[in-house]
Design an enzyme around this catalytic site. Sequence first.
Site, short mmCIF file in Angstrom:
data_model
loop_
_atom_site.label_atom_id
_atom_site.label_comp_id
_atom_site.label_asym_id
_atom_site.label_seq_id
_atom_site.Cartn_x
_atom_site.Cartn_y
_atom_site.Cartn_z
N SER A 114 59.12 -50.91 65.12
CA SER A 114 60.20 -51.68 65.57
C SER A 114 61.50 -50.68 65.37
O SER A 114 61.58 -49.92 64.56
CB SER A 114 60.68 -52.99 64.63
OG SER A 114 62.09 -53.35 64.78
N TYR A 138 62.38 -57.72 57.34
CA TYR A 138 61.49 -57.60 58.43
C TYR A 138 61.51 -56.16 58.83
O TYR A 138 60.51 -55.44 59.11
CB TYR A 138 62.13 -58.38 59.73
CG TYR A 138 61.43 -57.83 60.95
CD1 TYR A 138 59.89 -58.07 61.37
CD2 TYR A 138 62.12 -57.17 62.05
CE1 TYR A 138 59.57 -57.68 62.34
CE2 TYR A 138 61.66 -56.71 63.01
CZ TYR A 138 60.32 -56.82 63.30
OH TYR A 138 59.65 -56.36 64.46
N LYS A 176 58.90 -68.26 71.23
CA LYS A 176 59.97 -67.36 70.25
C LYS A 176 61.05 -68.29 69.74
O LYS A 176 61.66 -67.89 68.79
CB LYS A 176 59.79 -66.27 70.50
CG LYS A 176 58.79 -65.18 70.89
CD LYS A 176 59.18 -63.65 71.34
CE LYS A 176 59.93 -63.01 70.00
NZ LYS A 176 60.28 -61.64 70.21
#
Length: 313
Positions: A114, A138, A176
């Site tokens: 990411s 995250y 999502k």
Amino acid sequence: MIIVTGGAGFIGSNIVKGLNERGIDKIIIVDNLSNASKHKNLNKIKFYDYIDKTDFNIKEFLANNNVKAVFHQGASSNTMETDGKYMMKNNYECTKDTFNVCQKHNVRLFYASSASVYGNGDNGFIEEEKCEYPLNVYAFSKYQFDRYLNQHFADIESQVVGLRYFNVYGPQENHKGKMASVAFHMFNQIKNNEPMKLFEGSENFRRDFIYVDDVVSVNMFFYDNPDKSGIFNCGTGHAESFCEIANALKEKYINAKVEYIPFPDSLKGKYQTFTESNITKLRNAGYDKPFTSLKSGTLKYAEILEKSGGYII
């Protein structure tokens, strides 16, 4: 046989579609359908079998089946998650286990990293540790596996590719909810006869938005080049304002309006106000295709949302 973890999710299901377009359908999808709406992501793609993540033992599966590659896209993508123990187990430990068993059985691994590992981007967006400083757990879970992999690159025996996805948008992200793309939310606001909502100051918030088809294309490039391993940025290399998404949609929906809303306190200090991938390493690896512009990608996505509600047709 190919395994796609997170294959019922946004990027995972699009990767399965990309494999299908190459005539590949002997695919095992591993996912969690606790959010039952994700089943719609599976309706128009072809695969051999679906296995719930809680029933899937990758060590046993790779030991007893001829698996060519694993596209490991399954993870918690909630950047607002505060349970660090859950996040590290689900994202870091799971990816580490997948990597080690793939190496043991000489199975190629492509996994989702990411762009969040770069934090506020003060030191740039190059695949180097000096640029990395995650702002939430995250991002840290992704960052920690990248660090683990970097310590083991000298010993790898089969291909490993980590792709640092920037702001991905496109079909199959309906499930999502709040974490879906700005383009998705703005389209639905227009359809609900509401103004498109942007945070105050959004003209100064610039992100590297990449259309999901381009993400699939980058994955397929590395799938076609088993000699190439590494961690690579997966973005367009060009940052644009959130306002440009609204401007593109206003061309299609001429009566659409924009409303600026206060920036939430919960995001202060945890929000990337600027991202722009440095794609030198990706280009040097041989990926030479152009990327979809934000305007054309937004309009293409709007057409899919109109025709199918945002699902693969």
